[in-house]
Design a protein around this motif. Sequence first.
Motif, short mmCIF file in Angstrom:
data_model
loop_
_atom_site.label_atom_id
_atom_site.label_comp_id
_atom_site.label_asym_id
_atom_site.label_seq_id
_atom_site.Cartn_x
_atom_site.Cartn_y
_atom_site.Cartn_z
N CYS A 159 19.50 -5.72 31.17
CA CYS A 159 20.29 -6.68 29.94
C CYS A 159 19.35 -6.79 29.27
CB CYS A 159 21.27 -7.66 30.45
SG CYS A 159 20.79 -8.65 30.95
N GLN A 160 19.57 -7.05 27.99
CA GLN A 160 18.99 -8.18 26.91
C GLN A 160 18.66 -9.07 26.95
OE1 GLN A 160 21.14 -7.47 23.12
NE2 GLN A 160 18.73 -7.50 21.93
N CYS A 161 18.67 -10.37 28.11
CA CYS A 161 18.79 -11.24 28.24
C CYS A 161 17.86 -11.48 29.13
CB CYS A 161 19.95 -12.25 27.89
SG CYS A 161 21.09 -11.84 29.91
N GLY A 162 18.58 -10.48 30.56
CA GLY A 162 17.13 -10.52 31.72
C GLY A 162 18.11 -10.73 32.61
N LYS A 163 19.22 -11.33 32.58
CA LYS A 163 19.86 -11.76 33.59
C LYS A 163 20.02 -10.86 34.64
CE LYS A 163 20.64 -16.93 32.25
NZ LYS A 163 20.92 -17.28 30.69
N CYS A 189 26.54 -7.10 31.13
CA CYS A 189 25.99 -8.90 31.66
C CYS A 189 27.12 -9.90 31.04
CB CYS A 189 24.66 -8.76 30.89
SG CYS A 189 23.94 -11.29 30.55
N CYS A 230 25.01 -11.74 27.95
CA CYS A 230 24.29 -11.09 26.66
C CYS A 230 25.76 -9.91 26.51
CB CYS A 230 23.16 -10.88 26.39
SG CYS A 230 22.72 -9.20 27.70
ZN LIG Z 1 22.22 -10.24 30.01
#
Ligand SMILES: [Zn+2]
Length: 138
Positions: A9-13, A77, A80
């Motif tokens: 995802c965009q935030c990397g989680k 996510c 994000c």
């Molecule tokens: Zn995310």
Amino acid sequence: MIMVLTGGCQCGKVRYEVKGEPMNQMFCYCSDCQERTGGDKWFGVWYSHDNFKFTGAETKIYTRKGSTGADVHNHFCPDCGVTVCADITAGNLFTINGPSFDSSEHLAPKMAIFTASAPNWAVLPSDIPIFKTFPSNS
Ligand SMILES: [Zn+2]
Ligand SMILES: [Zn+2]
């Protein structure tokens, strides 16, 4: 050697890993995809359940009915909000958000589907086959 690709995802989680070549990859212009992306289409890259696994934080899931009436589980996510993939239970596959991959060499849309539902401002591709609904029933 089997190709392994990663993304998230965009935030990397939320993170995932896939093995091998995609089964297919396509633009989907259905109204569900428009609402989800905020654009005219979803770029989905298909991998079987066996070749996909989550490797990061747990996703949130929104379940809707797909065109066949079977459940589609959208995985997004919790932080994000990016929808990383959807589990198409009818096909035992995940359709993965194309731009969510870490690399793009394998990305090349093969067709456009559900163009009958495309908004009137969509610009349809001219170099790949276009199907009003799904190839098997259009
Ligand atoms: Zn995310
Ligand atoms: Zn769609």
